[in-house]
Write a protein that holds these residues in place. Structure first.
Motif, short mmCIF file in Angstrom:
data_model
loop_
_atom_site.label_atom_id
_atom_site.label_comp_id
_atom_site.label_asym_id
_atom_site.label_seq_id
_atom_site.Cartn_x
_atom_site.Cartn_y
_atom_site.Cartn_z
N ARG A 209 6.45 34.24 33.29
CA ARG A 209 7.39 34.04 34.48
C ARG A 209 7.81 32.56 34.31
O ARG A 209 7.46 31.79 35.54
N PRO A 210 9.21 33.37 34.20
CA PRO A 210 9.95 32.07 34.55
C PRO A 210 10.08 31.41 36.12
O PRO A 210 10.36 31.87 36.46
N MET A 211 10.19 30.26 35.98
CA MET A 211 9.80 29.36 37.44
C MET A 211 9.12 29.44 38.46
O MET A 211 9.20 29.07 39.69
N TRP A 212 7.77 30.59 37.78
CA TRP A 212 6.90 30.58 38.72
C TRP A 212 5.91 29.25 39.32
O TRP A 212 5.42 28.69 37.99
N ARG A 213 6.20 28.78 40.42
CA ARG A 213 5.45 27.98 41.06
C ARG A 213 5.92 26.87 40.62
O ARG A 213 5.45 25.89 40.52
N LYS A 214 7.17 26.56 40.51
CA LYS A 214 8.09 25.33 40.06
C LYS A 214 8.93 25.32 41.93
O LYS A 214 8.91 25.88 42.58
N PRO A 215 8.85 24.40 42.11
CA PRO A 215 9.42 23.81 43.58
C PRO A 215 10.88 24.14 43.25
O PRO A 215 11.14 24.88 42.28
N GLY A 216 11.62 24.77 44.71
CA GLY A 216 12.75 25.34 44.80
C GLY A 216 12.89 26.53 45.02
O GLY A 216 12.09 27.42 44.66
N CYS A 217 13.74 27.14 44.87
CA CYS A 217 14.22 28.48 44.86
C CYS A 217 15.40 29.43 44.19
O CYS A 217 15.58 30.29 44.66
N ASP A 218 15.56 28.59 42.49
CA ASP A 218 15.98 29.79 41.66
C ASP A 218 15.42 30.10 41.24
O ASP A 218 13.82 30.16 40.81
N PHE A 219 16.28 30.95 40.20
CA PHE A 219 15.52 32.24 39.48
C PHE A 219 16.14 32.35 38.03
O PHE A 219 17.20 31.11 37.89
N SER A 220 15.23 32.66 36.80
CA SER A 220 15.67 32.85 35.66
C SER A 220 14.72 33.64 34.90
O SER A 220 13.88 34.28 34.97
N PHE A 221 15.72 34.41 33.81
CA PHE A 221 14.99 35.95 34.18
C PHE A 221 15.65 35.59 32.30
O PHE A 221 14.94 37.25 31.56
N SER A 222 16.07 34.63 31.58
CA SER A 222 16.45 35.33 30.15
C SER A 222 14.76 35.27 29.56
O SER A 222 14.86 35.88 28.14
N GLY A 223 14.15 34.30 29.78
CA GLY A 223 12.91 34.55 28.89
C GLY A 223 12.39 35.54 29.06
O GLY A 223 11.31 36.01 27.93
#
Ligand code: KG4
Ligand code: ZN
Length: 350
Positions: A209-223
């Motif tokens: 789940r890329p970016m999950w529970r990281k600060p901020g509101c950005d997304f990542s889906f390549s992983g």
């Protein structure tokens, strides 16, 4: 007030006519706006054998169909061009050949009939479409999820957006399309994956789940895309149980990520309304997840009807109407834009 809208930025040739009172509010004791006509010609058959949209084929198909669809929309509404108050078209972002076809047609109609012309940002079309059918006031938090975009924004009004986050690589719709392609489920992938996920075990495959529970509101889906590819290589694609479970697991993973990012956005920009729009917003499972998240934060989720989530002319006509009400018309020398961010200042803030 009545506006005709033309959408030609991708692979749907679409024309619609919408109507609303000239003032800001809804009709007395009635809906917010009315769709008087809504015709869509989907170029699916033209592009399907290539597994994606071919820009040159799309532009030619728009050119061949558009005039006929305008006539059809007017007939459906029982109106003539003289009965309209404005002509809107998607002015970008999108495949530029198609955008040119729509913009030139709209400009010609506006010029010949002495009507205001409105160049609508396709993303603004998605962003405001909810206000055509639902009584949603500005400002609201918007999750915009489509084939080319994945963003969180606050919406203050037409042309007035603040971006809180965006994808650092792929869009979520693209990830659905890729998953469908890997599994041989066809194109476009979103509806196919949603359908295939029915009844599947969403816990069978553990996906990142890329970016999950990281600060901020950005997304990542390549992983996630890569992990899906690796999972597909390990299963037998003719094993329908495995395909169903993988689609359900994929959808749940996307749901986890979108809900987590929206939770952060609601913390940064507390709003009473979360709106989800764009093609991926048609996904009933994801709508459910976002509804739960919004409720847990004391907000409500509002989404356009499923049929107005994917590209259509009504959203362009509606955004045009909102702009016309505010006097935000465009000159006939407007140049179509292949790129057109909703929040042009966002790049400078990061
Ligand atoms: O907004 P849209 O029609 O076109 C763009 O502006 O990109 O969005 C198209 C995207 C495609 O990636 C498609 O697979 C996805 O929306 N989509 C869905 C669903 N319906 C369409 N994704 C997930 N679930 C759906 N039901
Ligand atoms: Zn779109």
């Amino acid at each position: 007030m009545r506006v005709l809208g033309i959408e030609t930025s991708c692979d749907e040739t679409a024309v619609a006519i919408v109507e609303a009172p000239a003032g800001a509010g809804p009709f007395a004791n009635g809906p917010v706006g009315r769709i008087l006509a809504n015709v869509v010609y989907s170029q699916l058959t033209e592009h399907r054998r290539f597994g994606g949209v071919v820009p040159e084929i799309a532009a030619r198909a728009h050119l061949e169909r558009l005039d006929g669809l305008v006539i059809e929309a007017l007939a459906e509404a029982g109106l003539g061009l003289g009965d309209l108050d404005g002509i809107a078209a998607t002015g970008g972002p999108g495949l530029i050949g198609g955008v040119l076809v729509g913009v030139m047609t709209a400009k010609a109609l506006a010029f010949a009939h002495d009507k205001p012309f409105l160049a609508v940002n396709h993303l603004e079309g998605h962003a405001l479409s909810v206000r055509l059918t639902e009584d949603v006031a500005f400002p609201y938090l918007l999750l915009l999820v489509s084939g080319g975009h994945c963003q969180l924004l606050t919406v203050q009004g037409p042309g007035n957006f603040t971006r809180l986050g965006t994808t650092i690589d792929d869009a979520v719709g693209e990830c659905f399309d890729k998953t469908a392609k890997l599994l041989g489920l066809g194109f476009p992938g979103g509806p196919a994956v949603e359908q295939a996920a029915q009844g599947g075990d969403p816990k069978r495959f553990a996906l990142p789940r890329p970016m999950w529970r990281k600060p901020g509101c950005d997304f990542s889906f390549s992983g996630l895309k890569t992990a899906v590819r690796q999972a597909v290589e390990k299963i037998d694609r003719t094993d329908s149980r495995a395909v169903t479970d993988l689609c359900a697991s994929f959808q749940r993973t996307v749901g986890d990520v979108l809900a987590d990012r929206c939770a952060n956005a609601l913390a940064v920009a507390p709003m009473s309304t979360l709106v989800v729009a764009g093609g991926v917003a048609a996904n009933v499972y994801l709508r459910g997840r976002l509804e739960e998240l919004a409720a847990s934060r004391g907000a409500r989720l509002v989404a356009p009807p499923v049929r107005l989530c994917t590209d259509n002319g009504a959203m362009i006509a509606w955004a045009g109407l909102e702009r016309l009400r505010l006097g935000m018309t465009d000159a006939l020398d407007f140049r179509p834009r292949p790129r057109w961010p909703l929040d042009p200042d966002a790049a400078n803030r990061v």
